[in-house]
Write a protein that holds these residues in place. Structure first.
Motif, PDB file in Angstrom:
ATOM      1  N   VAL A   1       0.756  -1.052   0.206  1.00 44.39           N
ATOM      2  CA  VAL A   1      -0.145   0.081  -0.316  1.00 44.39           C
ATOM      3  C   VAL A   1       0.448   1.243   0.081  1.00 44.39           C
ATOM      4  N   LEU A   2       1.152   1.914  -1.143  1.00 44.98           N
ATOM      5  CA  LEU A   2       1.424   2.940  -1.032  1.00 44.98           C
ATOM      6  C   LEU A   2       1.011   4.841  -0.827  1.00 44.98           C
ATOM      7  N   ASP A   3      -0.800   4.339  -0.400  1.00 42.14           N
ATOM      8  CA  ASP A   3      -1.632   5.714   0.732  1.00 42.14           C
ATOM      9  C   ASP A   3      -1.884   5.145   1.648  1.00 42.14           C
ATOM     10  N   TRP A   4      -1.669   6.039   2.609  1.00 48.90           N
ATOM     11  CA  TRP A   4      -2.010   5.617   3.942  1.00 48.90           C
ATOM     12  C   TRP A   4      -3.605   5.550   4.312  1.00 48.90           C
ATOM     13  N   GLY A   5      -4.070   6.220   3.782  1.00 50.98           N
ATOM     14  CA  GLY A   5      -5.959   6.553   3.567  1.00 50.98           C
ATOM     15  C   GLY A   5      -6.058   4.700   2.776  1.00 50.98           C
TER      16      GLY A   5
ATOM     17  N   VAL B   1       4.083  -0.847   3.929  1.00 50.15           N
ATOM     18  CA  VAL B   1       2.760   0.356   3.301  1.00 50.15           C
ATOM     19  C   VAL B   1       4.027   1.302   3.026  1.00 50.15           C
ATOM     20  N   ALA B   2       3.810   2.435   2.380  1.00 50.92           N
ATOM     21  CA  ALA B   2       4.738   3.400   2.521  1.00 50.92           C
ATOM     22  C   ALA B   2       4.605   4.149   3.892  1.00 50.92           C
ATOM     23  N   GLU B   3       6.082   4.606   3.968  1.00 51.32           N
ATOM     24  CA  GLU B   3       6.823   5.481   5.663  1.00 51.32           C
ATOM     25  C   GLU B   3       5.828   4.856   6.619  1.00 51.32           C
ATOM     26  N   ALA B   4       6.080   3.852   6.505  1.00 48.58           N
ATOM     27  CA  ALA B   4       5.480   3.180   7.325  1.00 48.58           C
ATOM     28  C   ALA B   4       5.565   3.528   9.264  1.00 48.58           C
TER      29      ALA B   4
ATOM     30  N   ILE C   1       6.485  -3.620   6.670  1.00 47.82           N
ATOM     31  CA  ILE C   1       7.675  -3.375   5.871  1.00 47.82           C
ATOM     32  C   ILE C   1       6.968  -2.069   5.263  1.00 47.82           C
ATOM     33  N   ASP C   2       8.506  -1.486   5.332  1.00 49.17           N
ATOM     34  CA  ASP C   2       8.207   0.020   5.430  1.00 49.17           C
ATOM     35  C   ASP C   2       9.132   0.105   3.843  1.00 49.17           C
ATOM     36  N   LEU C   3       7.950   0.920   3.094  1.00 53.76           N
ATOM     37  CA  LEU C   3       8.844   0.733   1.441  1.00 53.76           C
ATOM     38  C   LEU C   3       8.778   2.400   1.469  1.00 53.76           C
ATOM     39  N   GLY C   4       9.590   2.453   1.856  1.00 56.13           N
ATOM     40  CA  GLY C   4      10.277   3.960   1.837  1.00 56.13           C
ATOM     41  C   GLY C   4       8.734   5.707   1.109  1.00 56.13           C
ATOM     42  N   LEU C   5       9.133   6.161   0.925  1.00 56.44           N
ATOM     43  CA  LEU C   5       8.578   7.480   0.133  1.00 56.44           C
ATOM     44  C   LEU C   5       7.265   7.050  -0.094  1.00 56.44           C
ATOM     45  N   ARG C   6       5.318   7.666   0.456  1.00 56.57           N
ATOM     46  CA  ARG C   6       4.698   7.518  -0.295  1.00 56.57           C
ATOM     47  C   ARG C   6       4.999   8.182  -1.664  1.00 56.57           C
ATOM     48  N   SER C   7       5.365   9.604  -2.093  1.00 56.07           N
ATOM     49  CA  SER C   7       5.414  10.232  -3.441  1.00 56.07           C
ATOM     50  C   SER C   7       6.335   9.471  -4.499  1.00 56.07           C
TER      51      SER C   7
ATOM     52  N   TYR D   1      -0.811  10.943  -8.020  1.00 56.92           N
ATOM     53  CA  TYR D   1       0.350  10.785  -7.100  1.00 56.92           C
ATOM     54  C   TYR D   1       0.646   9.407  -7.229  1.00 56.92           C
ATOM     55  N   GLY D   2       1.893  10.591  -7.282  1.00 56.16           N
ATOM     56  CA  GLY D   2       3.328   9.716  -6.830  1.00 56.16           C
ATOM     57  C   GLY D   2       3.483   8.493  -8.299  1.00 56.16           C
ATOM     58  N   VAL D   3       3.893   7.203  -8.046  1.00 56.32           N
ATOM     59  CA  VAL D   3       4.507   5.802  -8.997  1.00 56.32           C
ATOM     60  C   VAL D   3       3.033   6.244  -9.857  1.00 56.32           C
ATOM     61  N   SER D   4       3.289   6.377 -11.343  1.00 57.76           N
ATOM     62  CA  SER D   4       1.761   5.848 -12.332  1.00 57.76           C
ATOM     63  C   SER D   4       1.732   4.647 -11.923  1.00 57.76           C
TER      64      SER D   4
END
Length: 274
Positions: A21-25, A40-43, A60-66, A87-90
């Motif tokens: 998941v790349l978005d906290w929402g 999750v990004a920025e877990a 697992i932390d995936l790094g930046l959400r963007s 938002y972020g990667v296409s």
């Protein structure tokens, strides 16, 4: 605070097991359906900003959400990637790694609560959690109706909802934002009538607060650095002089449906609704 809404069948196995998941929402939406994401990004920041529902310590932390760590994401071989559209990667690039569900939340339509509910249902359909979504949303809407009924006893003072970016600038949340949508559902007036961006906020100086002397000021933690709230400048603001200020715990301003429910609960407590 009211008990966090968790589906009664949260222990059931989801249709897909490895979800990035790349978005906290969307992370909080997945958790509301009783599914723990693999990554999750920025877990590490999620617990500070979103707070609840909580991620597993094994996430697992995936790094930046963007801009997440694409090599790590690929190595995890997820069954599904959840991202926010625009938002972020296409989505096209993410689809090269795994099937991707890129859903809109904050957009030109400026209806995030409606978008959040639609997305929760779509995530549920993709993960085989439709019954959990029905259960969660039924209880969530019932809870919002209960708070709205109790809010009729509120004194009616409009709310000016702010978050400090430093000791001189604030973000003010208004039309097009998740919190504004929740206030409308609760029948409480949002004092801010200025322009906002697609995320439903405007950035302004402290003079913006002074333009709403009759509003009740709601500060989203964390507050400003140091002892600024004890400063002469802060104490001179009309709402502060009148004692019309409340501070609420961290609540994710760009969240989805669970963040909307958290905001409804913390604002209820913040303004003294029984």
């Amino acid at each position: 605070m009211a008990t966090i809404l968790v589906p009664v069948n949260a222990a059931a196995t989801p249709a897909v097991s490895r979800i990035a998941v790349l978005d906290w929402g969307w992370a909080e939406s997945l958790l509301a359906l009783g599914v723990q994401p693999t990554a999750v990004a920025e877990a590490p920041l999620y617990g500070d900003r979103v707070v609840v529902p909580a991620l597993s310590s094994e996430t697992i932390d995936l790094g930046l959400r963007s801009w997440p760590n694409m090599e790590l994401l690929r190595s995890l071989k997820p069954d599904l990637i959840l991202a926010q559209a625009g938002y972020g990667v296409s989505q096209a690039r993410l689809n090269e790694i795994a099937p991707t569900l890129a859903l809109p939340l904050y957009s030109a339509e400026r209806m995030p609560l409606v978008a959040a509910e639609a997305a929760l249902k779509e995530i549920a359909a993709r993960t085989g959690r439709e019954e959990a979504a029905i259960d969660y949303l039924q209880r969530a809407h019932a809870r919002l109706e209960t708070i709205a009924a109790k809010a009729k006893a509120y004194d009616g003072r409009p709310l000016l909802i702010i978050k400090f970016t430093d000791d001189r600038l604030i973000d003010i949340y208004g039309e097009g934002g998740l919190f504004d949508d929740v206030l409308k559902r609760l029948g409480i007036v949002n004092a801010w009538d200025g322009a906002t961006n697609n995320w439903g906020f405007a950035t302004a100086g402290l003079d913006a607060i002074a333009r709403y002397p009759e509003a009740r000021l709601i500060i989203i933690e964390p507050g400003p650095p140091g002892r600024f709230l004890q400063s002469t400048l802060w104490q001179s603001l009309p709402a502060v002089r009148k004692g019309h200020v409340a501070t609420i715990p961290p609540t994710w301003v760009f969240g989805a449906f669970p963040s909307a429910m958290r905001f409804a609960e913390v604002i209820r407590e913040g303004i003294g609704i029984a």
